[in-house]
Design an enzyme around this catalytic site. Structure first.
Site, mmCIF file in Angstrom:
data_model
loop_
_atom_site.group_PDB
_atom_site.id
_atom_site.type_symbol
_atom_site.label_atom_id
_atom_site.label_comp_id
_atom_site.label_asym_id
_atom_site.label_seq_id
_atom_site.Cartn_x
_atom_site.Cartn_y
_atom_site.Cartn_z
ATOM 1 N N LYS A 12 -4.222 -9.714 -5.564
ATOM 2 C CA LYS A 12 -5.482 -10.233 -4.861
ATOM 3 C C LYS A 12 -6.655 -8.929 -5.333
ATOM 4 C CE LYS A 12 -6.345 -7.579 -0.498
ATOM 5 N NZ LYS A 12 -7.458 -7.250 -0.892
ATOM 6 N N LYS A 18 0.878 -1.209 -0.061
ATOM 7 C CA LYS A 18 -0.118 -0.133 -0.004
ATOM 8 C C LYS A 18 0.959 1.202 0.063
ATOM 9 C CE LYS A 18 -4.639 -1.544 1.289
ATOM 10 N NZ LYS A 18 -5.604 -1.236 2.234
ATOM 11 N N LYS A 35 -10.589 -3.502 -2.837
ATOM 12 C CA LYS A 35 -11.428 -2.286 -3.173
ATOM 13 C C LYS A 35 -10.825 -1.208 -3.608
ATOM 14 C CE LYS A 35 -13.498 -2.897 1.302
ATOM 15 N NZ LYS A 35 -12.479 -2.489 2.109
#
Ligand code: ATP
Ligand code: MG
Length: 328
Positions: free
Chosen positions: A193, A112, A196
């Site tokens: 993966k 991230k 969202k």
């Protein structure tokens, strides 16, 4: 006493079939023989920038989707994380017993932070807040997708460290993963993966996607250079489509082989699309009914927070006493 379950989802975008298969639908299955607390973890969502008005709306949308998926608010507490102040308070106490190196090793932090221009400290502290979410309720079990297994291990490490420094305080939570659907991959890139927060119009199937959109996205999904399903040699895109089908259908491995071996990819995709539509259409109808009453979801969240706040406060007070913080 029933074992206690805690799990959460971030209001950081549109809920997708990965969230459903990895987490939400397993919560539904567990809810009557466990004492369940399901959180909409808005404090986690702000570890990357969220537009305030969108975040507020997403919290209610996700509460609606929890109910539409089958969570029963009479049995399970549905909680907006920031309404229960103890989460953030306990997170600070846990931050102080967590070595920096443990956090820097987390794969979610690494992936991230790659996408951010400036890396907020919250992204690094994310797992200590998650540990607080779990430990504050002395949860026995945490049903999550595979990507959260590393954070769960860290939660146990933090709990153990606190317990050994300050005396037995926290219950050790177990990780509960589904047998099928624990890691649904992106339709556009089956090496990543489904998330969202990922970019890309054909990356994820949102729970509220129209059937025509679901069909289009699945027909466009990345496969490989084989013409048809070969269980001995298949790329990750085909394996992912099969996993989606298996998770929704509850087929056994033998049934999957019998049904799909040798099937051409065009037909495989049609069958996967119809399976997904058949499961999401009723959920979408329930969502419409639930959200027809605008005050209802707010009342569910208020009730959830009222039910769990005494549990959270008890653990915060215990941790404060153990650490020697001033508790008159
Ligand atoms: P974000 O990109 O904002 O992190 P996310 O899709 O990863 O969103 P989270 O809110 O972080 O969703 O995770 C909610 C739950 O869904 C967790 O239990 C997580 O393990 C599970 N989950 C997330 N993505 C998947 C996936 N692709 N397959 C299976 N489970 C998943
Ligand atoms: Mg995530």
């Amino acid at each position: 006493m029933k074992p206690r379950v805690l799990s959460g989802i971030q209001p950081s975008g549109n809920l997708h079939i990965g969230n459903h298969l990895g987490a939400l639908r397993n919560w539904v299955k567990m809810q009557y023989d466990h004492e369940c607390i399901f959180c909409i973890v808005d404090l986690h969502a702000i570890t990357v920038y969220q537009k305030p008005e969108e975040l507020r709306a997403k919290v209610l949308e996700i509460a609606g989707l929890f109910l539409a998926a089958g969570i029963d608010p009479k049995h399970s507490a549905i909680v907006a994380q920031s309404m229960v102040h103890g989460h953030a308070e306990l997170a600070w106490m846990l931050t102080c017993v967590t070595p920096l190196g443990w956090l820097q090793r987390m794969t979610q932090f690494k992936s991230k932070s790659e996408a951010q221009e400036t890396i907020g400290d919250g992204l690094l502290q994310y797992p200590t807040l998650m540990a607080a979410d779990i430990l504050i309720y002395q949860a026995n079990s945490v049903p999550v997708g595979d990507d959260q297994a590393q954070h769960l291990e860290l939660t146990r490490d933090i709990a153990q460290r606190f317990n050994s420094l300050y005396g037995e305080t926290f219950v050790m939570p177990a990780t509960t993963l589904p047998a099928v659907g624990a890691r649904i991959m992106g339709l556009d890139d089956p090496e990543k993966k489904m998330s969202k927060s990922a970019e890309g119009a054909a990356h994820a199937i949102a729970l509220l996607d129209e059937p025509s959109v679901i069909r289009k996205k699945i027909m466009r999904a990345t496969t490989d250079s084989n013409p048809a399903v070969d269980f001995e040699s298949m790329g990750p895109g085909v394996a992912n489509l099969l996993a989606i089908y298996q998770a929704f259908s509850d087929f056994t491995n033998d049934q999957m082989r019998g049904h799909f071996a040798g099937m051409r990819y065009g037909d495989l995709k049609k069958q996967v699309a119809e399976m997904v539509v058949a499961h999401l259409e009723p959920l979408q109808q329930r969502y419409k009914q639930i959200t027809a009453d605008p005050g209802y979801l707010a009342s569910v969240l208020k009730d959830g927070a009222e039910r769990v706040t005494p549990l959270a406060n008890a653990t915060v007070n215990l941790a404060k006493q153990r650490m020697g913080l001033y508790t008159p």
